[in-house]
Design a protein around this motif. Structure first.
Motif, mmCIF file in Angstrom:
data_model
loop_
_atom_site.group_PDB
_atom_site.id
_atom_site.type_symbol
_atom_site.label_atom_id
_atom_site.label_comp_id
_atom_site.label_asym_id
_atom_site.label_seq_id
_atom_site.Cartn_x
_atom_site.Cartn_y
_atom_site.Cartn_z
ATOM 1 N N ASP A 23 0.739 -1.114 -0.152
ATOM 2 C CA ASP A 23 0.037 0.008 0.039
ATOM 3 C C ASP A 23 0.777 1.243 0.066
ATOM 4 O OD1 ASP A 23 -2.139 -1.743 0.151
ATOM 5 O OD2 ASP A 23 -1.988 -1.585 2.555
ATOM 6 N N VAL A 24 0.631 2.003 -0.874
ATOM 7 C CA VAL A 24 1.362 3.575 -1.001
ATOM 8 C C VAL A 24 0.673 4.386 0.311
ATOM 9 C CG1 VAL A 24 1.973 5.552 -2.143
ATOM 10 C CG2 VAL A 24 1.394 3.476 -3.378
ATOM 11 N N THR A 25 1.592 4.647 1.185
ATOM 12 C CA THR A 25 1.181 5.578 2.478
ATOM 13 C C THR A 25 1.360 6.867 2.510
ATOM 14 O OG1 THR A 25 2.858 4.588 3.719
ATOM 15 C CG2 THR A 25 0.820 3.162 3.899
ATOM 16 N N HIS A 26 2.641 7.076 1.972
ATOM 17 C CA HIS A 26 3.195 8.225 1.983
ATOM 18 C C HIS A 26 3.773 8.928 0.630
ATOM 19 C CE1 HIS A 26 2.941 7.400 6.281
ATOM 20 N NE2 HIS A 26 3.052 8.716 6.484
ATOM 21 N N PHE A 27 3.682 9.979 0.376
ATOM 22 C CA PHE A 27 4.276 10.776 -0.887
ATOM 23 C C PHE A 27 4.769 12.065 -0.336
ATOM 24 C CE2 PHE A 27 3.196 13.119 -4.804
ATOM 25 C CZ PHE A 27 4.469 12.687 -5.581
ATOM 26 N N ASN A 28 6.148 12.342 -0.635
ATOM 27 C CA ASN A 28 6.889 13.644 -0.252
ATOM 28 C C ASN A 28 6.590 13.952 1.364
ATOM 29 O OD1 ASN A 28 8.052 14.727 -2.341
ATOM 30 N ND2 ASN A 28 6.295 15.876 -3.316
ATOM 31 N N ASN A 29 6.706 12.854 2.094
ATOM 32 C CA ASN A 29 6.591 12.840 3.474
ATOM 33 C C ASN A 29 5.319 13.293 4.147
ATOM 34 O OD1 ASN A 29 9.502 12.092 3.778
ATOM 35 N ND2 ASN A 29 10.220 14.131 3.541
ATOM 36 N N LYS A 30 4.294 13.030 3.316
ATOM 37 C CA LYS A 30 2.745 13.294 3.755
ATOM 38 C C LYS A 30 1.852 12.066 3.310
ATOM 39 C CE LYS A 30 3.072 18.302 2.989
ATOM 40 N NZ LYS A 30 2.437 19.581 2.010
ATOM 41 N N LYS A 31 1.086 12.040 4.196
ATOM 42 C CA LYS A 31 -0.036 10.905 3.900
ATOM 43 C C LYS A 31 -0.294 10.963 2.260
ATOM 44 C CE LYS A 31 -1.164 9.239 8.512
ATOM 45 N NZ LYS A 31 -2.544 9.289 9.527
ATOM 46 N N PHE A 32 -0.326 9.938 1.863
ATOM 47 C CA PHE A 32 -0.862 9.658 0.694
ATOM 48 C C PHE A 32 -2.179 9.503 0.559
ATOM 49 C CE2 PHE A 32 -1.417 7.413 -3.444
ATOM 50 C CZ PHE A 32 -1.009 8.607 -4.591
ATOM 51 N N ARG A 33 -3.255 10.695 -0.107
ATOM 52 C CA ARG A 33 -4.387 10.567 -0.248
ATOM 53 C C ARG A 33 -5.050 11.314 -1.438
ATOM 54 N NH1 ARG A 33 -9.573 9.761 4.182
ATOM 55 N NH2 ARG A 33 -11.224 9.895 2.783
ATOM 56 N N PRO A 34 -4.665 10.912 -2.768
ATOM 57 C CA PRO A 34 -5.176 11.797 -3.729
ATOM 58 C C PRO A 34 -6.623 12.257 -3.856
ATOM 59 C CG PRO A 34 -4.412 9.753 -4.534
ATOM 60 C CD PRO A 34 -4.234 9.775 -3.222
ATOM 61 N N ASN A 35 -7.195 13.139 -3.956
ATOM 62 C CA ASN A 35 -8.570 13.569 -4.145
ATOM 63 C C ASN A 35 -9.197 13.683 -5.594
ATOM 64 O OD1 ASN A 35 -8.873 13.670 -1.212
ATOM 65 N ND2 ASN A 35 -7.979 15.636 -1.202
ATOM 66 N N ASN A 36 -8.100 13.586 -6.446
ATOM 67 C CA ASN A 36 -8.813 13.571 -7.776
ATOM 68 C C ASN A 36 -7.819 12.838 -8.944
ATOM 69 O OD1 ASN A 36 -6.671 15.382 -9.028
ATOM 70 N ND2 ASN A 36 -7.611 16.808 -7.267
ATOM 71 N N GLN A 37 -8.335 12.547 -9.941
ATOM 72 C CA GLN A 37 -7.347 11.567 -10.830
ATOM 73 C C GLN A 37 -6.048 12.303 -11.080
ATOM 74 O OE1 GLN A 37 -9.816 9.303 -12.992
ATOM 75 N NE2 GLN A 37 -7.898 7.726 -13.563
ATOM 76 N N ASN A 38 -6.188 13.793 -11.240
ATOM 77 C CA ASN A 38 -4.996 14.279 -11.718
ATOM 78 C C ASN A 38 -3.698 14.262 -10.712
ATOM 79 O OD1 ASN A 38 -3.599 16.445 -13.455
ATOM 80 N ND2 ASN A 38 -3.734 17.659 -11.762
ATOM 81 N N GLU A 39 -3.965 14.272 -9.301
ATOM 82 C CA GLU A 39 -3.044 14.013 -8.456
ATOM 83 C C GLU A 39 -2.607 12.549 -8.502
ATOM 84 O OE1 GLU A 39 -4.174 15.104 -4.301
ATOM 85 O OE2 GLU A 39 -5.390 16.886 -5.223
ATOM 86 N N LEU A 40 -3.665 11.566 -8.549
ATOM 87 C CA LEU A 40 -3.212 10.469 -8.738
ATOM 88 C C LEU A 40 -2.238 10.033 -10.077
ATOM 89 C CD1 LEU A 40 -4.111 7.373 -7.921
ATOM 90 C CD2 LEU A 40 -5.559 7.350 -9.731
ATOM 91 N N ASN A 41 -2.657 10.637 -11.153
ATOM 92 C CA ASN A 41 -1.812 10.608 -12.354
ATOM 93 C C ASN A 41 -0.461 10.865 -12.229
ATOM 94 O OD1 ASN A 41 -3.700 9.253 -13.748
ATOM 95 N ND2 ASN A 41 -4.397 10.957 -14.643
ATOM 96 N N ILE A 42 -0.037 12.115 -11.478
ATOM 97 C CA ILE A 42 1.121 12.416 -11.158
ATOM 98 C C ILE A 42 1.975 11.649 -10.383
ATOM 99 C CG2 ILE A 42 2.452 14.462 -9.869
ATOM 100 C CD1 ILE A 42 0.049 16.259 -10.704
ATOM 101 N N ALA A 43 1.186 11.038 -9.254
ATOM 102 C CA ALA A 43 1.990 10.133 -8.306
ATOM 103 C C ALA A 43 2.254 8.751 -9.099
ATOM 104 C CB ALA A 43 0.898 9.603 -7.228
ATOM 105 N N ILE A 44 1.442 8.317 -10.103
ATOM 106 C CA ILE A 44 1.739 7.133 -10.758
ATOM 107 C C ILE A 44 2.909 7.285 -11.812
ATOM 108 C CG2 ILE A 44 0.923 5.631 -12.825
ATOM 109 C CD1 ILE A 44 -2.041 5.855 -11.543
ATOM 110 N N GLU A 45 3.033 8.500 -12.400
ATOM 111 C CA GLU A 45 4.339 8.866 -13.276
ATOM 112 C C GLU A 45 5.548 8.783 -12.567
ATOM 113 O OE1 GLU A 45 4.433 8.913 -16.532
ATOM 114 O OE2 GLU A 45 2.218 8.386 -16.461
ATOM 115 N N GLU A 46 5.575 9.395 -11.066
ATOM 116 C CA GLU A 46 6.703 9.467 -10.273
ATOM 117 C C GLU A 46 7.139 7.796 -9.761
ATOM 118 O OE1 GLU A 46 8.639 11.734 -9.273
ATOM 119 O OE2 GLU A 46 7.688 13.376 -10.453
ATOM 120 N N ILE A 47 6.093 7.024 -9.627
ATOM 121 C CA ILE A 47 6.216 5.743 -9.147
ATOM 122 C C ILE A 47 7.102 5.093 -10.436
ATOM 123 C CG2 ILE A 47 5.086 3.578 -8.765
ATOM 124 C CD1 ILE A 47 2.966 4.964 -6.866
ATOM 125 N N LYS A 48 6.667 5.414 -11.381
ATOM 126 C CA LYS A 48 7.265 4.629 -12.719
ATOM 127 C C LYS A 48 8.663 5.014 -12.820
ATOM 128 C CE LYS A 48 3.230 4.010 -15.319
ATOM 129 N NZ LYS A 48 2.312 4.431 -16.656
#
Length: 862
Positions: free
Chosen positions: A236-261
């Motif tokens: 489970d992805v729990t933190h992103f940039n030292n903050k709890k990870f909980r994107p509220n929209n698809q745009n935030e999610l897509n940014i995180a996915i690109e960084e994971i790749k």
């Protein structure tokens, strides 16, 4: 030979006890309470001074009128007037006759306050020499317990009687003094209860939170990695940039996915931890009710009914208790049983002494089997559901003295320069007490091979769209838990509370969850404003503590009642005033633009115990010209049908309507296929509403014209405390038909069919074929004098098939015997509402069965 009379509460209990006492004892039952406060209907005052003002400072004529109707005199140290309960005259007469002929009378009613009060009432009613009476109590109906109890006789504990009386008097005061006010200010048929109103408040406030809740979108992200041995692990992805990870929209999610790749991941932490889960305490009343609801699906009322039967038959100890205490004798016996049948590995190293909550009755034991050796009970005297409940109690009692369950928790953490991922695994090392419940554990057979610091390859990225959810609605189990947590009510009252609030129409149960009705919400708001103490959680809980202190002779019951009555009466006087002077707000009709289909005058929104409806304003005209037209308002949520993906499929779309007057949310109602009505949730305090016109699809039960199957008149749609139904317009007929959960209208009820040639075994009566919620059955024609019932044999239906209506005629064509010659009987599947045929041998089901498919009987089990 001298004889003694023993009086118990129930006939079943008397029968069981009679087996253990000798011929020198006569055991009789009072069948519960024998007398109560007088119950007179309020007479219309004949004098102005008698006007029922319900004030603490009444004049003499008002006081006399008040006391005559309520049966209690709060002005003379709470002197009470009791009367024999209807139907108990014969029982009292018999007990008096026997009492005069015996040397001693033992009052062996239940050991709680109600039982103590019943014992006192029996003594008062029978009368005579007070030294002739003794009190005897036992926690279980076994030979050992009863013999021991008769060696330790006591006197009636008047402190406990006073505690019970104080509770009864307060409930009578609240019910009799508030009800006329509610009828005048809000709606006829309303009543308030000292504890029930608090339960309604809990449900109504949760309903308010749910209605105002707006779901918020969020996303969850999981990443699948390939380990060294080619096994995969999902993190489970729990933190992103030292903050709890909980994107509220698809745009935030897509940014995180690109960084994971683009990221490199390595194992940072692999931690093992041993956790012990301690054995549960034996059941108290509240936990038994909760477990029976969650595990067996029983209502609180059903659980208490079955538990009472088990107690009376001698299978379990007393059922109304809030103490986890176990006698040393009981603990020794269960520990020996565990050692013999489960081995030393499962026996706890030392006696478990489970702690009690602060205000529990220490003298009472927890609910446990009377004899631990009895696992399978006699089903000839107890039904299958009672057997299930007994096994639940039996398992819990054994588990309470077993070793803890042992688990290994594994925490894995994976890092990159921007992300933190986590996974927790649970391994069962030793099942311990959970063996009794066959608990489904996440038993991992292979621990993943993890090397700290090793780099991992991404296998897959998994995304999940989620929406926040409001707090869940209360079930009977969670409501009992909430009442217990807040200290409201006592074990013996939970069943009454949950039943009463449904019967009064303030809440309904749908799919085992409580829904607050509009009148329940209105009543809560009015009582909170005018009688803050009455439905205040702390006040109600503190009153329970005071009742406990009265029982322990730490408080004067009269002082407690005087204090309560003074405060309550002052608030009642204030509530009676006009709303402009701070009195209780009225349940005013809210005018709308909708015209009456009969007289074309405007219609208004009204709230009553039966729900929300439109009433013609012409009803306010004089009696001769009065228009009585009403229109039912069906909540939109009752009309909507949803798929699993939550898409609305009935032509409606859920809109969040806001009131233009107060900006609050609105309840939506269906009037007909062209009109919906949205009403402010603050109605009638707020007059906001919206009329929405369109072309809406209507449910089956609204699109049909229903004809009465008895008198062929039309039937009208109504809503009652137990849901929607159709009722015949013919006042003399009053035939009804329910609306089933699937939206269909129930089939017409089967009229009772006499079978004069089929005689009962337990009486001289013959059988009558009746239909209930569990299908057709034979019942004694002299019901309720004789309560004999049984399932029909197919051979009986075949022999008298000319008596059967078309609806069930096909049952007479079913196989009369199974493949081994055993007689077949009719059974009913309540889930799919279908009949089937099965067979029995020596009182037990054989496993053979047949069903009716495509107009013929097919054997499905041989």
């Amino acid at each position: 030979m001298s004889k003694s009379l023993v009086i118990v509460e129930s006939p079943a209990k008397a029968k069981t006890i009679n087996k253990y006492l000798g011929n020198e004892y006569i055991v009789k039952s009072s069948i519960g309470h024998v007398r109560d406060l007088i119950t007179r209907k309020f007479k219309k005052p004949t004098h102005k001074s008698q006007k029922y003002s319900q004030s603490y400072s009444l004049n003499n004529k008002q006081k006399t009128y008040f006391i005559e109707n309520i049966g209690i005199d709060p002005y003379k140290d709470w002197k009470a007037e009791y009367s024999i309960l209807p139907g108990k005259e014969k029982i009292i007469s018999e007990l008096k006759n026997i009492a005069h002929k015996v040397d001693h009378i033992y009052l062996a009613t239940d050991l709680d306050r109600e039982g103590e009060a019943i014992a006192w009432h029996l003594k008062e009613v029978i009368g005579g020499d007070s030294t002739k009476f003794s009190r005897v109590v036992f926690n279980e109906i076994t030979k050992h317990a009863i013999k021991k109890a008769f060696k330790n006789i006591t006197k009636i504990n008047m402190h406990r009687v006073h505690a019970q009386q104080a509770r009864r008097f307060m409930d009578r005061i609240v019910g009799y003094m508030i009800s006329p006010l509610l009828w005048e200010k809000i709606s006829r048929g309303l009543s308030a209860g000292r504890v029930q109103s608090v339960a309604v408040r809990i449900i109504a406030e949760r309903e308010d939170i749910i209605k105002k809740f707006i779901p918020e979108e969020y996303w969850k992200l999981n990443v699948s990695f390939v380990l060294k041995n080619q096994n995969k692990i999902i993190m489970d992805v729990t933190h992103f940039n030292n903050k709890k990870f909980r994107p509220n929209n698809q745009n935030e999610l897509n940014i995180a996915i690109e960084e994971i790749k683009k990221s490199s991941f390595f194992i940072k932490k692999f931690e093992k931890k041993i956790i012990y889960k301690q054995a549960p305490a034996p059941f108290i009343t509240a936990t038994l009710q909760q477990s029976a609801s969650l595990i067996l699906g029983f209502s609180v009322k059903k659980t208490m009914f079955l538990a009472q039967k088990l107690y009376e038959e001698g299978y379990i100890t007393y059922i109304r208790t809030d103490s986890c205490y176990l006698s040393l004798n009981a603990i020794n016996k269960v520990r020996k049983y565990i050692k013999k049948f489960y081995g030393d590995a499962y026996l706890s190293n030392k006696y478990y002494i489970h702690t009690n909550k602060k205000h529990s009755q220490e003298a009472h034991e927890a609910i446990r089997p009377s004899d631990i050796k009895v696992k399978n009970i006699n089903t000839n005297t107890i039904n299958l559901d009672a057997e299930k409940l007994y096994l639940l109690i039996w398992n819990q009692f054994i588990a309470s003295q077993m070793k803890p369950a042992q688990y290994q928790f594994i925490t894995i953490k994976i890092f990159s320069h921007l992300f933190q991922l986590q996974k927790q695994l649970k391994i069962v090392l030793f099942d311990g007490w959970t063996k009794m419940f066959k608990e489904k554990n996440e038993n991992i057979t292979q621990i993943p091979i993890i090397d700290i610091g090793s780099i991992l390859n991404i296998d897959n990225i998994i995304i999940n769209q989620k929406f926040t959810k409001p707090l869940p609605r209360f079930t009977e189990a969670s409501l009992v838990r909430e009442l217990e947590k807040k200290g409201i009510g006592r074990p013996s009252t939970y069943s009454v509370i949950t039943s009463k609030i449904q019967e009064r129409g303030y809440v309904t149960i749908k799919k085992n969850k409580f829904y607050a009705e509009k009148m329940g919400s209105i009543l809560t708001i009015r009582l909170k404003k005018s009688f803050s103490n009455l439905i205040d959680y702390n006040f109600t809980a503190n009153m329970e503590k005071k009742l406990d202190q009265i029982a322990e002779n730490k408080l004067s019951w009269i002082n407690v009642l005087n204090s309560f009555f003074k405060d309550f009466s002052e608030k009642l006087d204030q509530a009676k005033k006009n709303p402009e002077e701070g009195g209780m707000e009225l349940n005013n009709i809210v005018f709308t633009s909708i015209k009456c289909p009969t007289c074309f005058k405007k219609m208004g929104i009204k709230n009553a115990i039966t729900g929300v409806f439109l009433s013609c304003l012409g009803y306010q005209d004089n009696l001769k010209k009065r228009c009585k037209q009403t229109i039912n308002l069906i909540p939109l949520n009752d009309v909507l049908k949803k798929k699993q993906n939550n898409e609305v499929t009935s032509g409606f779309t859920k809109l969040i309507n806001k009131c233009e007057k107060c900006n609050m949310f609105m309840d939506s109602y269906f009037i007909n296929k062209n009109i919906q009505l949205h009403i402010c949730i603050n109605n009638p305090s707020c007059i906001g509403y919206k009329v929405e016109k369109g072309n809406f699809k209507i449910p089956i039960w609204l699109s049909k014209t229903v004809e009465c199957d008895k008198c062929y008149s039309n039937m009208l749609l109504k809503k009652g405390p137990f849901g929607k139904f159709f009722i015949c317009v013919n006042i003399k007929c009053k035939n009804t038909r329910k609306i089933l959960p699937n939206g269909e209208i129930s089939d017409p009820k089967l009229e009772p069919i006499p079978f004069p040639e089929l005689l009962c075994k337990k009486s001289n009566a013959s059988f009558v074929l009746r239909e209930g919620v569990s299908g057709i059955f034979f019942a004694a024609s002299t019901f309720p004098k004789s309560r004999e019932t049984r399932s029909p044999f197919i051979e009986e239906l075949a022999k008298f098939q000319y008596l059967l209506p078309k609806k069930i005629y096909y049952l007479s064509k079913a196989p009369i015997v199974d493949d081994k010659g055993n007689k077949t009987i009719v059974c009913f599947n309540r889930k799919n509402k279908e009949y089937y045929v099965t067979s029995k041998k020596k009182g037990k089901f054989t496993g053979w069965s047949a069903v009716f498919i495509k107009n013929k009987w097919c054997v499905i089990n041989q």
